[in-house]
Write an enzyme that holds these catalytic residues in place. Structure first.
Site, PDB file in Angstrom:
ATOM      1  N   GLY A  12       0.823  -1.212   0.000  1.00  0.00           N
ATOM      2  CA  GLY A  12       0.000   0.000   0.000  1.00  0.00           C
ATOM      3  C   GLY A  12       0.857   1.263   0.000  1.00  0.00           C
ATOM      4  O   GLY A  12       2.083   1.222   0.073  1.00  0.00           O
ATOM      5  N   VAL A  45      -5.283  -9.599   8.150  1.00  0.00           N
ATOM      6  CA  VAL A  45      -5.183  -9.000   9.488  1.00  0.00           C
ATOM      7  C   VAL A  45      -6.288  -9.397  10.452  1.00  0.00           C
ATOM      8  O   VAL A  45      -6.082  -9.398  11.661  1.00  0.00           O
ATOM      9  CB  VAL A  45      -5.125  -7.448   9.465  1.00  0.00           C
ATOM     10  N   TYR A  62     -16.446   4.586   7.904  1.00  0.00           N
ATOM     11  CA  TYR A  62     -14.980   4.487   7.816  1.00  0.00           C
ATOM     12  C   TYR A  62     -14.330   5.090   9.072  1.00  0.00           C
ATOM     13  O   TYR A  62     -13.492   4.455   9.727  1.00  0.00           O
ATOM     14  CB  TYR A  62     -14.490   5.201   6.551  1.00  0.00           C
ATOM     15  N   LYS A 112     -12.166   3.218  12.053  1.00  0.00           N
ATOM     16  CA  LYS A 112     -10.778   3.568  12.368  1.00  0.00           C
ATOM     17  C   LYS A 112     -10.650   4.010  13.836  1.00  0.00           C
ATOM     18  O   LYS A 112      -9.695   3.656  14.513  1.00  0.00           O
ATOM     19  CB  LYS A 112     -10.276   4.671  11.433  1.00  0.00           C
TER      20      LYS A 112
HETATM   21  N1  LIG Z   1      -5.143   7.053   1.442  1.00  0.00           N
HETATM   22  C1  LIG Z   1      -5.514   8.105   2.171  1.00  0.00           C
HETATM   23  O1  LIG Z   1      -5.843   9.184   1.641  1.00  0.00           O
HETATM   24  C2  LIG Z   1      -5.498   8.021   3.683  1.00  0.00           C
HETATM   25  C3  LIG Z   1      -5.880   9.155   4.414  1.00  0.00           C
HETATM   26  C4  LIG Z   1      -5.859   9.089   5.806  1.00  0.00           C
HETATM   27  C5  LIG Z   1      -5.455   7.935   6.438  1.00  0.00           C
HETATM   28  N2  LIG Z   1      -5.097   6.852   5.707  1.00  0.00           N
HETATM   29  C6  LIG Z   1      -4.673   5.653   6.437  1.00  0.00           C
HETATM   30  O2  LIG Z   1      -3.378   5.274   5.977  1.00  0.00           O
HETATM   31  C7  LIG Z   1      -3.255   3.854   6.041  1.00  0.00           C
HETATM   32  C8  LIG Z   1      -2.725   3.343   4.732  1.00  0.00           C
HETATM   33  O3  LIG Z   1      -3.545   3.787   3.656  1.00  0.00           O
HETATM   34  P1  LIG Z   1      -3.043   3.559   2.161  1.00  0.00           P
HETATM   35  O4  LIG Z   1      -3.579   4.652   1.324  1.00  0.00           O
HETATM   36  O5  LIG Z   1      -1.590   3.259   2.192  1.00  0.00           O
HETATM   37  O6  LIG Z   1      -3.834   2.206   1.808  1.00  0.00           O
HETATM   38  P2  LIG Z   1      -3.635   1.240   0.546  1.00  0.00           P
HETATM   39  O7  LIG Z   1      -2.729   1.847  -0.462  1.00  0.00           O
HETATM   40  O8  LIG Z   1      -4.987   0.810   0.117  1.00  0.00           O
HETATM   41  O9  LIG Z   1      -2.867  -0.005   1.185  1.00  0.00           O
HETATM   42  C9  LIG Z   1      -3.504  -0.881   2.090  1.00  0.00           C
HETATM   43  C10 LIG Z   1      -2.665  -2.134   2.190  1.00  0.00           C
HETATM   44  O10 LIG Z   1      -3.300  -3.050   3.097  1.00  0.00           O
HETATM   45  C11 LIG Z   1      -3.522  -4.305   2.414  1.00  0.00           C
HETATM   46  N3  LIG Z   1      -4.732  -4.886   2.962  1.00  0.00           N
HETATM   47  C12 LIG Z   1      -6.017  -4.463   2.811  1.00  0.00           C
HETATM   48  N4  LIG Z   1      -6.857  -5.233   3.506  1.00  0.00           N
HETATM   49  C13 LIG Z   1      -6.091  -6.173   4.116  1.00  0.00           C
HETATM   50  C14 LIG Z   1      -6.397  -7.261   4.995  1.00  0.00           C
HETATM   51  N5  LIG Z   1      -7.660  -7.547   5.343  1.00  0.00           N
HETATM   52  N6  LIG Z   1      -5.368  -8.019   5.461  1.00  0.00           N
HETATM   53  C15 LIG Z   1      -4.088  -7.750   5.089  1.00  0.00           C
HETATM   54  N7  LIG Z   1      -3.745  -6.749   4.246  1.00  0.00           N
HETATM   55  C16 LIG Z   1      -4.743  -5.968   3.784  1.00  0.00           C
HETATM   56  C17 LIG Z   1      -3.621  -3.923   0.964  1.00  0.00           C
HETATM   57  O11 LIG Z   1      -3.401  -5.031   0.119  1.00  0.00           O
HETATM   58  P3  LIG Z   1      -4.418  -5.266  -1.136  1.00  0.00           P
HETATM   59  O12 LIG Z   1      -4.528  -3.950  -1.840  1.00  0.00           O
HETATM   60  O13 LIG Z   1      -3.735  -6.319  -1.949  1.00  0.00           O
HETATM   61  O14 LIG Z   1      -5.723  -5.698  -0.544  1.00  0.00           O
HETATM   62  C18 LIG Z   1      -2.486  -2.886   0.878  1.00  0.00           C
HETATM   63  O15 LIG Z   1      -1.230  -3.520   0.886  1.00  0.00           O
HETATM   64  C19 LIG Z   1      -4.619   3.331   6.475  1.00  0.00           C
HETATM   65  O16 LIG Z   1      -4.599   3.110   7.854  1.00  0.00           O
HETATM   66  C20 LIG Z   1      -5.574   4.455   6.164  1.00  0.00           C
HETATM   67  O17 LIG Z   1      -6.697   4.447   7.026  1.00  0.00           O
HETATM   68  C21 LIG Z   1      -5.094   6.873   4.340  1.00  0.00           C
END
Ligand SMILES: NC(=O)c1ccc[n+]([C@@H]2O[C@H](COP(=O)([O-])OP(=O)(O)OC[C@H]3O[C@@H](n4cnc5c(N)ncnc54)[C@H](OP(=O)(O)O)[C@@H]3O)[C@@H](O)[C@H]2O)c1
Length: 295
Positions: free
Chosen positions: A10, A37, A122, A126
């Site tokens: 991710g 997870v 969401y 969280k």
């Molecule tokens: N993106 C944003 O704008 C944003 C904003 C605020 C906070 N956040 C927080 O930042 C963190 C990371 O976000 P991100 O944008 O990096 O997310 P991301 O790019 O979607 O990455 C999520 C990762 O978790 C894996 N994953 C999803 N469900 C899973 C499960 N059940 N078991 C094991 N692995 C799993 C995904 O693999 P697959 O894709 O192969 O399923 C991917 O490797 C999160 O906590 C999110 O709440 C993000």
């Protein structure tokens, strides 16, 4: 130091793997194919070796509408399962969280001590994940980011980020209507990960906001992206109320304060616009990035 990153494919996970490796740490990157997870057996198998730190950078984020079962399963139950495993094996549990834990009714930046009051499924999932981690182990670090961006984007959002989308649209010469009445603190994943490494080196625990310095509306951010990329674009400000329905309700003002970093004697990550510049430099392979800290 040995560190495992769950969600390593991710946006945050990739940056965390990179930041820990460049600090000389021994890193185990775990993609979804290697770990689930919300499944304690899967977590125990994937983390069979001992680790000093386990980073949970997973997320379930509904693309169109909110699904409480999936959101609570991954974002809340998953956070607890990982925290329990870390506690049982004497590892520090790092959980990545979000500005969506707040309602967005504030007029000043949210401090880490502000009580979460989420309005979306969401955000509720969280905030529940945060609470479960805190109740499970004192050896935790919860890092909150907002409006995360990096090259390659977020997997949950189809490999996009706001920066990537604005660049693609502007380069294609498409007109852009962007929300001007929602304010936030953007987070560049490499800076958030580098700050998380600083926090780990310091032995920090609890909740810390690791967004970039400064804040803006989406419209202001779009203008900056287009300017920094040397593009011209037909940009029109629009209102949050004019957006089509879908996705989690957005907080109107979710600027995250840096009291936590200050109290620990750490500087804020560089201003978000400098981070956009670094994104563009990395995208074009030009030069080395500027230092990742604001003074
Ligand atoms: N993106 C944003 O704008 C944003 C904003 C605020 C906070 N956040 C927080 O930042 C963190 C990371 O976000 P991100 O944008 O990096 O997310 P991301 O790019 O979607 O990455 C999520 C990762 O978790 C894996 N994953 C999803 N469900 C899973 C499960 N059940 N078991 C094991 N692995 C799993 C995904 O693999 P697959 O894709 O192969 O399923 C991917 O490797 C999160 O906590 C999110 O709440 C993000």
């Amino acid at each position: 130091m040995r560190l495992a990153v769950i969600g390593a494919t991710g946006q945050f996970g990739r940056a965390m793997v990179e930041a820990a490796r460049s600090s000389g740490w021994d890193v185990l990157p775990l993609g979804h194919d290697a770990i689930e997870v919300a499944d304690a057996t899967s977590v125990a198998l994937a983390l069979a070796d001992p680790y000093d730190v386990v980073v949970n950078a997973t997320v379930w984020h509904g693309p169109a509408q909110e699904d409480p079962v999936m959101a609570l399963r991954v974002n809340a139950l998953g956070a607890k399962v990982v925290a329990e495993h870390a506690a049982r094996h004497g590892a520090t549990c790092v959980t990545v969280s979000t500005d969506y834990v707040f309602d967005g009714d504030a007029t000043r930046p949210y401090d880490e001590s502000a009580v979460p009051s989420p309005r979306s499924v969401y955000g509720i999932s969280k905030a529940t994940g945060e609470a479960l981690v805190r109740a499970t182990t004192p050896d935790h670090l919860i890092v909150r980011v907002a409006s995360l961006f990096d090259i390659g984007g977020s997997r949950a959002k189809g490999g996009t980020s706001f920066v990537g989308t604005m660049l693609a649209q502007a380069r294609a010469g498409r007109p852009l209507r962007v929300v001007a009445d929602q304010f936030h603190s953007p987070s560049y994943a490499p800076d958030a990960a580098a700050t998380t490494m600083d926090l780990l080196r310091l032995g920090a625990r609890g909740i810390v906001h690791v967004t970039n310095a400064g804040w803006c509306s989406w419209f202001e951010m779009a203008v900056a992206i287009v300017e920094e990329a040397g593009l011209t674009a037909d940009l029109t400000p629009t209102r949050l109320a004019d957006l089509p329905a879908g996705g989690p309700p957005r907080p109107r003002y979710s600027v995250l304060g840096h009291g936590g970093l200050r109290r620990l004697g750490l500087a804020s990550p560089r201003p978000w616009r400098d981070a956009v510049r670094d994104y563009l430099a990395r995208e074009t392979g030009a030069g080395s990035p500027p230092p990742p800290r604001a003074s």
